[in-house]
Design a protein around this motif. Structure first.
Motif, mmCIF file in Angstrom:
data_model
loop_
_atom_site.group_PDB
_atom_site.id
_atom_site.type_symbol
_atom_site.label_atom_id
_atom_site.label_comp_id
_atom_site.label_asym_id
_atom_site.label_seq_id
_atom_site.Cartn_x
_atom_site.Cartn_y
_atom_site.Cartn_z
ATOM 1 N N LEU A 122 0.834 -1.199 0.000
ATOM 2 C CA LEU A 122 0.000 0.000 0.000
ATOM 3 C C LEU A 122 0.873 1.255 0.000
ATOM 4 O O LEU A 122 0.625 2.192 -0.762
ATOM 5 C CB LEU A 122 -0.917 0.004 1.221
ATOM 6 C CG LEU A 122 -1.729 1.282 1.404
ATOM 7 C CD1 LEU A 122 -2.983 1.246 0.546
ATOM 8 C CD2 LEU A 122 -2.091 1.487 2.853
ATOM 9 N N ALA A 123 1.904 1.256 0.838
ATOM 10 C CA ALA A 123 2.816 2.408 0.903
ATOM 11 C C ALA A 123 3.506 2.624 -0.431
ATOM 12 O O ALA A 123 3.686 3.757 -0.877
ATOM 13 C CB ALA A 123 3.841 2.198 2.019
ATOM 14 N N SER A 124 3.867 1.539 -1.101
ATOM 15 C CA SER A 124 4.502 1.638 -2.409
ATOM 16 C C SER A 124 3.543 2.216 -3.448
ATOM 17 O O SER A 124 3.932 3.034 -4.282
ATOM 18 C CB SER A 124 4.994 0.261 -2.852
ATOM 19 O OG SER A 124 5.606 0.331 -4.103
ATOM 20 N N VAL A 125 2.287 1.800 -3.393
ATOM 21 C CA VAL A 125 1.280 2.346 -4.311
ATOM 22 C C VAL A 125 1.150 3.850 -4.090
ATOM 23 O O VAL A 125 1.095 4.623 -5.049
ATOM 24 C CB VAL A 125 -0.086 1.639 -4.124
ATOM 25 C CG1 VAL A 125 -1.210 2.409 -4.796
ATOM 26 C CG2 VAL A 125 -0.018 0.218 -4.657
ATOM 27 N N ILE A 126 1.104 4.264 -2.837
ATOM 28 C CA ILE A 126 1.013 5.696 -2.547
ATOM 29 C C ILE A 126 2.239 6.417 -3.086
ATOM 30 O O ILE A 126 2.131 7.440 -3.760
ATOM 31 C CB ILE A 126 0.837 5.954 -1.035
ATOM 32 C CG1 ILE A 126 -0.522 5.422 -0.571
ATOM 33 C CG2 ILE A 126 0.969 7.449 -0.719
ATOM 34 C CD1 ILE A 126 -0.705 5.400 0.937
ATOM 35 N N ARG A 127 3.417 5.879 -2.818
ATOM 36 C CA ARG A 127 4.658 6.524 -3.259
ATOM 37 C C ARG A 127 4.746 6.600 -4.770
ATOM 38 O O ARG A 127 5.161 7.607 -5.332
ATOM 39 C CB ARG A 127 5.869 5.792 -2.693
ATOM 40 C CG ARG A 127 7.183 6.496 -3.041
ATOM 41 C CD ARG A 127 8.402 5.758 -2.527
ATOM 42 N NE ARG A 127 8.585 4.523 -3.261
ATOM 43 C CZ ARG A 127 8.611 3.310 -2.728
ATOM 44 N NH1 ARG A 127 8.444 3.153 -1.432
ATOM 45 N NH2 ARG A 127 8.797 2.240 -3.458
ATOM 46 N N CYS A 128 4.355 5.547 -5.449
ATOM 47 C CA CYS A 128 4.541 5.479 -6.902
ATOM 48 C C CYS A 128 3.394 6.068 -7.711
ATOM 49 O O CYS A 128 3.592 6.445 -8.857
ATOM 50 C CB CYS A 128 4.758 4.032 -7.326
ATOM 51 S SG CYS A 128 6.253 3.303 -6.654
ATOM 52 N N ARG A 129 2.188 6.123 -7.132
ATOM 53 C CA ARG A 129 1.035 6.517 -7.942
ATOM 54 C C ARG A 129 0.206 7.670 -7.396
ATOM 55 O O ARG A 129 -0.745 8.098 -8.045
ATOM 56 C CB ARG A 129 0.112 5.315 -8.130
ATOM 57 C CG ARG A 129 0.769 4.210 -8.912
ATOM 58 C CD ARG A 129 -0.194 3.106 -9.156
ATOM 59 N NE ARG A 129 0.430 2.048 -9.931
ATOM 60 C CZ ARG A 129 -0.158 0.908 -10.204
ATOM 61 N NH1 ARG A 129 -1.377 0.669 -9.770
ATOM 62 N NH2 ARG A 129 0.470 0.005 -10.916
ATOM 63 N N ALA A 130 0.533 8.162 -6.225
ATOM 64 C CA ALA A 130 -0.278 9.230 -5.646
ATOM 65 C C ALA A 130 -0.114 10.520 -6.433
ATOM 66 O O ALA A 130 0.988 10.888 -6.810
ATOM 67 C CB ALA A 130 0.099 9.457 -4.192
ATOM 68 N N THR A 131 -1.233 11.175 -6.670
ATOM 69 C CA THR A 131 -1.199 12.472 -7.335
ATOM 70 C C THR A 131 -1.672 13.575 -6.393
ATOM 71 O O THR A 131 -1.670 14.738 -6.747
ATOM 72 C CB THR A 131 -2.095 12.457 -8.589
ATOM 73 O OG1 THR A 131 -3.415 12.079 -8.207
ATOM 74 C CG2 THR A 131 -1.554 11.488 -9.626
ATOM 75 N N THR A 132 -2.076 13.180 -5.197
ATOM 76 C CA THR A 132 -2.510 14.119 -4.175
ATOM 77 C C THR A 132 -2.072 13.566 -2.814
ATOM 78 O O THR A 132 -2.026 12.343 -2.645
ATOM 79 C CB THR A 132 -4.040 14.323 -4.239
ATOM 80 O OG1 THR A 132 -4.433 15.265 -3.261
ATOM 81 C CG2 THR A 132 -4.789 13.031 -4.067
ATOM 82 N N PRO A 133 -1.720 14.411 -1.859
ATOM 83 C CA PRO A 133 -1.178 13.896 -0.601
ATOM 84 C C PRO A 133 -2.211 13.485 0.453
ATOM 85 O O PRO A 133 -1.827 13.027 1.517
ATOM 86 C CB PRO A 133 -0.337 15.058 -0.090
ATOM 87 C CG PRO A 133 -1.017 16.265 -0.622
ATOM 88 C CD PRO A 133 -1.561 15.858 -1.962
ATOM 89 N N THR A 134 -3.491 13.625 0.163
ATOM 90 C CA THR A 134 -4.507 13.203 1.123
ATOM 91 C C THR A 134 -5.039 11.841 0.706
ATOM 92 O O THR A 134 -5.492 11.667 -0.427
ATOM 93 C CB THR A 134 -5.641 14.235 1.211
ATOM 94 O OG1 THR A 134 -5.079 15.479 1.650
ATOM 95 C CG2 THR A 134 -6.700 13.801 2.197
ATOM 96 N N VAL A 135 -4.955 10.879 1.629
ATOM 97 C CA VAL A 135 -5.330 9.505 1.331
ATOM 98 C C VAL A 135 -6.237 8.974 2.441
ATOM 99 O O VAL A 135 -5.886 9.045 3.613
ATOM 100 C CB VAL A 135 -4.082 8.600 1.219
ATOM 101 C CG1 VAL A 135 -4.477 7.157 0.920
ATOM 102 C CG2 VAL A 135 -3.131 9.120 0.142
#
Length: 131
Positions: free
Chosen positions: A23-36
């Motif tokens: 999950l952390a990797s998905v956030i790091r690699c694919r997040a386009t906004t910092p609120t999750v």
């Protein structure tokens, strides 16, 4: 008219360290906004290693001007967060609708966006964090 604030909604199927790291990797690699908003309603137990990954990710998101919100934690997960004192970094809400309501407290209109298939524009520098 101002642009609506944006967030990602992600689902965490279990609390294992490997799953949380993914999950952390998905956030790091694919997040386009910092609120999750992370739906943790299926998580029965969370390992201490997995909690450490979530805390590191929370600090990273906050440094980018956002935050993670946990949606639907059960009693065991709430107890772990309470006992470890990580509640301020990992705010927990009854469900994703409640988390979204909390975001809306700032009077902005929030819109859900899908994570990018390409490289994250948010965390584009080489990752120095292990997760």
């Amino acid at each position: 008219m101002s642009r609506p604030a944006q967030y990602h909604l992600l689902w965490l199927p279990d609390g294992s360290s490997e799953t949380v790291s993914c999950l952390a990797s998905v956030i790091r690699c694919r997040a386009t906004t910092p609120t999750v908003i992370v739906d943790v309603s299926a998580v029965e137990r969370l390992t201490i290693d997995a909690l450490a990954v979530l805390v590191r990710k929370a600090m990273r998101l906050r440094s980018a001007g956002g935050e993670p919100l946990l949606a639907g934690p059960g009693p065991a997960l709430r107890k772990v967060i309470e006992r470890t004192g990580t509640g301020p970094l990992l705010p927990a809400f009854y469900d994703s609708a409640a988390a979204l309501c909390a975001l809306g407290d700032d009077a902005r209109a929030w819109a859900r966006v899908e994570s990018s298939e390409g490289q994250s524009a948010l965390f584009c520098e080489p990752a120095q964090e292990p997760y």
